[in-house]
Enzyme design. Structure first.
Site, PDB file in Angstrom:
ATOM      1  N   ARG A   1     -31.375  61.152 -32.504  1.00  0.00           N
ATOM      2  CA  ARG A   1     -30.972  60.092 -31.577  1.00  0.00           C
ATOM      3  C   ARG A   1     -32.205  59.514 -30.886  1.00  0.00           C
ATOM      4  O   ARG A   1     -32.297  58.320 -30.629  1.00  0.00           O
ATOM      5  CB  ARG A   1     -29.949  60.614 -30.555  1.00  0.00           C
ATOM      6  CG  ARG A   1     -29.617  59.597 -29.475  1.00  0.00           C
ATOM      7  CD  ARG A   1     -28.261  59.798 -28.794  1.00  0.00           C
ATOM      8  NE  ARG A   1     -27.943  61.171 -28.449  1.00  0.00           N
ATOM      9  CZ  ARG A   1     -28.521  61.880 -27.473  1.00  0.00           C
ATOM     10  NH1 ARG A   1     -29.458  61.345 -26.709  1.00  0.00           N
ATOM     11  NH2 ARG A   1     -28.158  63.124 -27.250  1.00  0.00           N
TER      12      ARG A   1
ATOM     13  N   TYR B   1     -23.303  32.520 -30.041  1.00  0.00           N
ATOM     14  CA  TYR B   1     -22.493  33.565 -30.663  1.00  0.00           C
ATOM     15  C   TYR B   1     -21.476  34.023 -29.623  1.00  0.00           C
ATOM     16  O   TYR B   1     -21.837  34.557 -28.579  1.00  0.00           O
ATOM     17  CB  TYR B   1     -23.387  34.728 -31.118  1.00  0.00           C
ATOM     18  CG  TYR B   1     -22.629  35.754 -31.905  1.00  0.00           C
ATOM     19  CD1 TYR B   1     -22.249  35.501 -33.223  1.00  0.00           C
ATOM     20  CD2 TYR B   1     -22.264  36.963 -31.344  1.00  0.00           C
ATOM     21  CE1 TYR B   1     -21.537  36.435 -33.952  1.00  0.00           C
ATOM     22  CE2 TYR B   1     -21.548  37.902 -32.070  1.00  0.00           C
ATOM     23  CZ  TYR B   1     -21.185  37.633 -33.377  1.00  0.00           C
ATOM     24  OH  TYR B   1     -20.471  38.555 -34.092  1.00  0.00           O
TER      25      TYR B   1
ATOM     26  N   ASP C   1     -32.108  34.950 -29.073  1.00  0.00           N
ATOM     27  CA  ASP C   1     -31.374  35.458 -30.228  1.00  0.00           C
ATOM     28  C   ASP C   1     -31.895  34.672 -31.433  1.00  0.00           C
ATOM     29  O   ASP C   1     -31.544  33.515 -31.633  1.00  0.00           O
ATOM     30  CB  ASP C   1     -29.869  35.239 -30.023  1.00  0.00           C
ATOM     31  CG  ASP C   1     -29.031  35.771 -31.181  1.00  0.00           C
ATOM     32  OD1 ASP C   1     -29.576  35.909 -32.294  1.00  0.00           O
ATOM     33  OD2 ASP C   1     -27.826  36.015 -30.983  1.00  0.00           O
TER      34      ASP C   1
ATOM     35  N   LYS D   1     -27.571  40.282 -40.563  1.00  0.00           N
ATOM     36  CA  LYS D   1     -27.538  38.998 -41.245  1.00  0.00           C
ATOM     37  C   LYS D   1     -28.725  38.866 -42.218  1.00  0.00           C
ATOM     38  O   LYS D   1     -28.708  39.467 -43.260  1.00  0.00           O
ATOM     39  CB  LYS D   1     -27.511  37.867 -40.202  1.00  0.00           C
ATOM     40  CG  LYS D   1     -26.513  38.124 -39.049  1.00  0.00           C
ATOM     41  CD  LYS D   1     -25.074  38.115 -39.488  1.00  0.00           C
ATOM     42  CE  LYS D   1     -24.088  38.639 -38.459  1.00  0.00           C
ATOM     43  NZ  LYS D   1     -24.108  38.001 -37.151  1.00  0.00           N
TER      44      LYS D   1
HETATM   45  C1  LIG Z   1     -23.742  38.256 -35.892  1.00  0.00           C
HETATM   46  C2  LIG Z   1     -24.469  37.738 -34.708  1.00  0.00           C
HETATM   47  C3  LIG Z   1     -24.568  38.509 -33.545  1.00  0.00           C
HETATM   48  C4  LIG Z   1     -23.914  39.871 -33.403  1.00  0.00           C
HETATM   49  O1  LIG Z   1     -24.485  40.828 -34.249  1.00  0.00           O
HETATM   50  P1  LIG Z   1     -23.666  42.069 -34.885  1.00  0.00           P
HETATM   51  O2  LIG Z   1     -24.657  42.677 -35.811  1.00  0.00           O
HETATM   52  O3  LIG Z   1     -22.452  41.521 -35.543  1.00  0.00           O
HETATM   53  O4  LIG Z   1     -23.305  42.970 -33.750  1.00  0.00           O
HETATM   54  C5  LIG Z   1     -25.277  37.977 -32.473  1.00  0.00           C
HETATM   55  N1  LIG Z   1     -25.842  36.762 -32.543  1.00  0.00           N
HETATM   56  C6  LIG Z   1     -25.747  35.989 -33.644  1.00  0.00           C
HETATM   57  C7  LIG Z   1     -26.388  34.642 -33.641  1.00  0.00           C
HETATM   58  C8  LIG Z   1     -25.060  36.445 -34.766  1.00  0.00           C
HETATM   59  O5  LIG Z   1     -24.964  35.664 -35.848  1.00  0.00           O
END
Ligand SMILES: *Cc1c(COP(=O)(O)O)cnc(C)c1O
Length: 373
Positions: free
Chosen positions: A47, A99, A171, A196
Site C-alpha cells: 500500500r 467531467y 485535468d 483513458k
Molecule cells: C474518465 C475521466 C475522469 C475520471 O477518471 P476515472 O478513471 O474514470 O475515475 C476524469 N476526468 C476526465 C476528463 C475523464 O475523461
C-alpha cells in the site's frame, strides 16, 4: 529527450536478477526486513510502495515533465486525494463544462466536509475573477473540456491564480502530455484519468497526480495515498507502463483521424455543430493553437440536427463506433452524453461525444456518411 523517446526509455526494466527487458510483476504485498531493522530494497508493504508502482510513477513524472507523480486506482481517486489535501472552508473554482463526476464529487461528498465550489465559464477570465473569494484555494481546469471541448487559457488562469495565492490543477486527460504541457504553461498539478489514453486499450482503471515541484503539498498527497490506500494493483501498473510505450504513436494517429472527421462532419448538412479545437471555427481556436503544441487531440463532439432520440438513433446506425462510455482507447467509441450525466447537466440533448480510434480514417468517414444517409 523528446516524449517519444521518454515513452520507451522510462518504461524499460533494469532488472538486476535476470536482465529482463520487460519488468516482472511483483505481486508480493510485503517485503523482507534486515536484522538491523532496515529494508534493503526500501519497500515495506505494497500500500505504501511497490516496485511496479514506483516504476510507473517515475515514468509518469518524466513524461509529464513534473518533479513527482502518484498513481491511484482511478482518475476519481486521484482527484479525491487532491481535494482531501484542502481544508474545511476552502473554496474551489471549476469550469461549467467538465467531467461531470468531478464537480458532483465536491457538491455531494466534499460539501459535507466544508469545501465550497463555484462553477464558471472558464473561457472568460472576467467570469473567473468575479468568482474569486478570499478563501479560494484551487482553480481546477479541464481543457479541452468534457463534453463540449471548451478551451481554457492555462497560462492566463495560472497567472490569475498565483496572484491570489491559489493553486492550479489541470485535468489533462483529454490532451495528454503529447498535446499540451501544463507545467510549461504555469500549472502546479496535473491530474490524469490514465484509464483513458495512457492505458489506451480500455482495460485498466487508474489515475495519477503529477506535481511541478516536490514540496509540502506533494508530501501531503504521499501521506493521503499511503493512508487511504486507493492505489493501483501491480498488474495495473505493469499494463499502464506497457501502454505508455505506444502513447505518443496512438495519440498522434487518433489526433490526425479526429481532425479529418471533424472537418468532414462540419460540412455535413445533418450536423448542427462540431466541437473540435482544431477547427478554425472553434471559438477558442487561437488559444488552442497556442497551448496545444502537439495537436488538438482525439476527442470531438457533434450536435446532430433534431432531438435526443434522433441523436441516440444515429449511434445505432454507426457500425465502426461502439456505443459505450469512456474514451482514449484504440477503438472508436460514441456516446449520447446528456443521458449518462443528469437531466440538469448543461450538455445539449442532441450532443454525441466521439472518441476517435486508430482505424483507417476513410473507413470511419464512410461509416458516418452511410449512417447520416
Ligand atoms: C474518465 C475521466 C475522469 C475520471 O477518471 P476515472 O478513471 O474514470 O475515475 C476524469 N476526468 C476526465 C476528463 C475523464 O475523461
Amino acid at each position: 529527450m523528446k516524449i517519444e523517446t521518454l515513452a520507451i526509455q522510462t518504461t524499460l526494466s533494469h532488472d538486476a536478477n535476470a536482465g529482463a527487458v520487460v519488468p516482472p510483476i511483483y505481486l508480493s504485498t510485503t517485503f523482507e526486513r534486515e536484522a538491523d531493522g532496515s529494508y534493503q530494497h526500501e519497500h515495506v508493504y505494497s500500500r505504501a510502495s511497490n516496485p511496479n508502482r514506483q516504476a510507473l510513477e517515475k515514468s509518469l513524472a518524466e513524461i509529464e515533465k513534473g518533479a513527482i507523480a502518484f498513481a491511484f486506482s482511478s482518475g476519481m481517486a486521484a482527484t479525491t486525494a487532491l481535494f482531501q489535501s484542502l481544508k474545511t472552508g476552502d473554496h474551489i473554482i471549476m469550469p461549467d463544462d467538465l467531467y461531470y463526476a468531478t464537480s458532483v464529487l465536491v457538491e455531494e461528498v466534499f460539501a459535507q466536509w466544508g469545501l465550497t465550489l463555484t462553477k464558471v465559464d472558464m473561457t472568460d477570465l472576467g467570469e473567473i475573477k468575479k468568482a474569486i473569494q478570499p478563501n479560494t484555494k484551487l482553480l481546477w481546469v479541464e481543457t479541452p473540456s468534457n463534453p463540449q471541448l471548451k478551451i481554457t487559457d492555462i497560462e492566463a488562469v495560472s497567472d490569475l491564480a498565483h496572484s491570489i495565492g491559489a493553486l492550479v490543477a489541470v485535468d489533462n486527460t483529454w490532451a495528454t502530455p503529447i498535446m499540451q504541457n501544463c507545467f510549461d504553461l504555469g500549472a502546479d498539478v496535473v491530474m490524469h484519468s490514465t484509464t483513458k489514453y495512457f492505458g489506451g486499450h480500455s482495460d485498466i482503471l487508474s489515475g495519477a497526480l503529477i506535481f511541478k515541484q516536490a514540496g509540502e503539498l506533494s508530501s501531503k498527497i504521499a501521506t493521503i495515498q499511503k493512508l487511504t490506500g486507493a492505489v493501483p494493483s501491480p498488474f495495473d501498473c505493469w499494463l499502464l507502463l506497457r501502454g505508455i510505450k505506444t502513447l505518443p504513436l496512438r495519440v498522434k494517429a487518433q489526433t490526425a483521424n479526429a481532425m479529418e472527421l471533424a472537418e468532414y462532419l462540419s460540412n455535413h448538412p445533418q450536423i448542427e455543430a462540431v466541437h473540435y479545437p482544431g477547427l478554425t471555427s472553434h471559438p477558442q481556436h487561437e488559444i488552442a493553437k497556442k497551448q496545444m503544441k502537439g495537436g488538438f487531440g482525439g476527442m470531438l463532439s457533434v450536435q446532430v440536427k433534431g432531438d435526443a432520440k434522433n441523436a441516440m438513433a444515429l449511434t445505432g446506425r454507426l457500425k465502426l463506433f461502439t456505443t459505450a462510455t469512456s474514451l482514449g482507447g484504440v477503438e472508436s467509441l460514441i456516446e449520447h452524453r446528456k443521458s449518462v450525466e443528469s437531466p440538469d447537466s448543461p450538455t445539449p440533448e442532441n450532443l454525441l461525444r466521439v472518441s476517435v480510434g486508430i482505424e483507417d480514417i476513410d473507413d470511419l468517414i464512410e461509416d458516418w456518411k452511410v449512417a447520416l444517409g
